[in-house]
Design a protein around this motif. Sequence first.
Motif, PDB file in Angstrom:
ATOM      1  N   LYS A   8       0.830  -1.198   0.000  1.00  0.00           N
ATOM      2  CA  LYS A   8       0.000   0.000   0.000  1.00  0.00           C
ATOM      3  C   LYS A   8       0.871   1.257   0.000  1.00  0.00           C
ATOM      4  CE  LYS A   8      -3.477  -2.323   2.870  1.00  0.00           C
ATOM      5  NZ  LYS A   8      -4.171  -2.306   4.188  1.00  0.00           N
ATOM      6  N   PRO A   9       0.394   2.357  -0.566  1.00  0.00           N
ATOM      7  CA  PRO A   9       1.169   3.605  -0.531  1.00  0.00           C
ATOM      8  C   PRO A   9       1.155   4.212   0.865  1.00  0.00           C
ATOM      9  CG  PRO A   9      -0.971   4.003  -1.528  1.00  0.00           C
ATOM     10  CD  PRO A   9      -0.863   2.512  -1.330  1.00  0.00           C
ATOM     11  N   GLU A  10       2.227   4.914   1.203  1.00  0.00           N
ATOM     12  CA  GLU A  10       2.316   5.591   2.493  1.00  0.00           C
ATOM     13  C   GLU A  10       1.393   6.812   2.518  1.00  0.00           C
ATOM     14  OE1 GLU A  10       6.970   4.737   3.714  1.00  0.00           O
ATOM     15  OE2 GLU A  10       6.445   6.592   2.700  1.00  0.00           O
ATOM     16  N   THR A  11       0.773   7.051   3.644  1.00  0.00           N
ATOM     17  CA  THR A  11       0.011   8.278   3.870  1.00  0.00           C
ATOM     18  C   THR A  11       0.373   8.804   5.262  1.00  0.00           C
ATOM     19  OG1 THR A  11      -1.880   7.070   4.816  1.00  0.00           O
ATOM     20  CG2 THR A  11      -1.921   7.519   2.439  1.00  0.00           C
ATOM     21  N   ALA A  41       3.559   2.733   6.369  1.00  0.00           N
ATOM     22  CA  ALA A  41       4.936   3.057   6.028  1.00  0.00           C
ATOM     23  C   ALA A  41       5.607   1.850   5.374  1.00  0.00           C
ATOM     24  CB  ALA A  41       5.704   3.460   7.282  1.00  0.00           C
ATOM     25  N   ILE A  42       6.450   2.107   4.386  1.00  0.00           N
ATOM     26  CA  ILE A  42       7.116   1.034   3.644  1.00  0.00           C
ATOM     27  C   ILE A  42       8.507   0.811   4.217  1.00  0.00           C
ATOM     28  CG2 ILE A  42       8.009   0.346   1.382  1.00  0.00           C
ATOM     29  CD1 ILE A  42       5.726   1.977   0.129  1.00  0.00           C
ATOM     30  N   ASP A  43       8.841  -0.444   4.479  1.00  0.00           N
ATOM     31  CA  ASP A  43      10.148  -0.774   5.037  1.00  0.00           C
ATOM     32  C   ASP A  43      10.537  -2.183   4.598  1.00  0.00           C
ATOM     33  OD1 ASP A  43      12.488  -0.495   6.413  1.00  0.00           O
ATOM     34  OD2 ASP A  43      11.559  -0.065   8.344  1.00  0.00           O
ATOM     35  N   TRP A  44      11.818  -2.516   4.791  1.00  0.00           N
ATOM     36  CA  TRP A  44      12.332  -3.844   4.489  1.00  0.00           C
ATOM     37  C   TRP A  44      12.629  -4.588   5.773  1.00  0.00           C
ATOM     38  CZ3 TRP A  44      12.874  -5.902  -0.399  1.00  0.00           C
ATOM     39  CH2 TRP A  44      12.726  -5.010  -1.464  1.00  0.00           C
ATOM     40  N   VAL A  57       4.392  -1.173   7.275  1.00  0.00           N
ATOM     41  CA  VAL A  57       4.309  -1.034   8.725  1.00  0.00           C
ATOM     42  C   VAL A  57       2.957  -0.393   9.022  1.00  0.00           C
ATOM     43  CG1 VAL A  57       5.334   0.014  10.773  1.00  0.00           C
ATOM     44  CG2 VAL A  57       6.795  -0.751   8.891  1.00  0.00           C
ATOM     45  N   ASP A  58       2.243  -0.922   9.996  1.00  0.00           N
ATOM     46  CA  ASP A  58       0.917  -0.398  10.293  1.00  0.00           C
ATOM     47  C   ASP A  58       0.966   1.109  10.557  1.00  0.00           C
ATOM     48  OD1 ASP A  58      -1.963  -0.832  10.926  1.00  0.00           O
ATOM     49  OD2 ASP A  58      -1.332  -0.148  12.915  1.00  0.00           O
ATOM     50  N   SER A  59       1.924   1.541  11.373  1.00  0.00           N
ATOM     51  CA  SER A  59       2.070   2.963  11.678  1.00  0.00           C
ATOM     52  C   SER A  59       3.521   3.234  12.086  1.00  0.00           C
ATOM     53  CB  SER A  59       1.125   3.378  12.807  1.00  0.00           C
ATOM     54  OG  SER A  59       1.249   4.754  13.088  1.00  0.00           O
TER      55      SER A  59
END
Length: 209
Positions: A8-11, A41-44, A57-59
């Motif tokens: 999902k895209p980050e907002t 949030a996008i992370d590895w 990441v949920d938040s």
Amino acid sequence: MLGDENLKPETGSVLTIGTNIKLSERTNLGANVFRSVLNDAIDWFQTSAGDYQVTNVDSEKRRGMELSIDHNFDDNWSLDASYTYLQVKQNYDNGNGYLINGGAKPNVYRAGVKYKNKELIVNLTAHAATGQMASYMGKWVETKAFADNAYFTWDLGAQYKINKNAKAFAQFNNINNVAYQEYSGLYGDGSVKYPMASRNFVVGMEYTF
């Protein structure tokens, strides 16, 4: 390296407050603080199988600050210094709440002295970091981060203008020959995944036609 077709895209939102103050004719001070909240949030993350998986990441909450100062002693000598603080917390929606992401450097310091005249520029720069974490809990498994809690390095650079078309330069990095990391990551045996170069130098010349 594994992708995720359902990513999902980050907002989110970011708030930054800062100021620059001229303390005197020769001295300037800067300060700012920020806080951000990201959803999805996008992370590895490294999975238990050893793969790297991109995921949401949920938040994620970030907060930090930066202080900087520069001062001109005279027309030739100047000094600048800065301190940066950063804390990143992530909630993986797994019942553990917000956990600190130890891949971020919490305290980063920089200071430099410069000498310049018509032909010559010399820079001596110090870099340091403290509070680095050895490991932290990720989404699935414990993630190893930094081999050392802190580091301190010196760099020296010089540039000499030979004439209007030519200049010579030299750059000496990591003079004190410290083993350190700019990016977190350790292998299972404790060795560093992304080590910075040991003591090194570059010399050269530029000519403009």
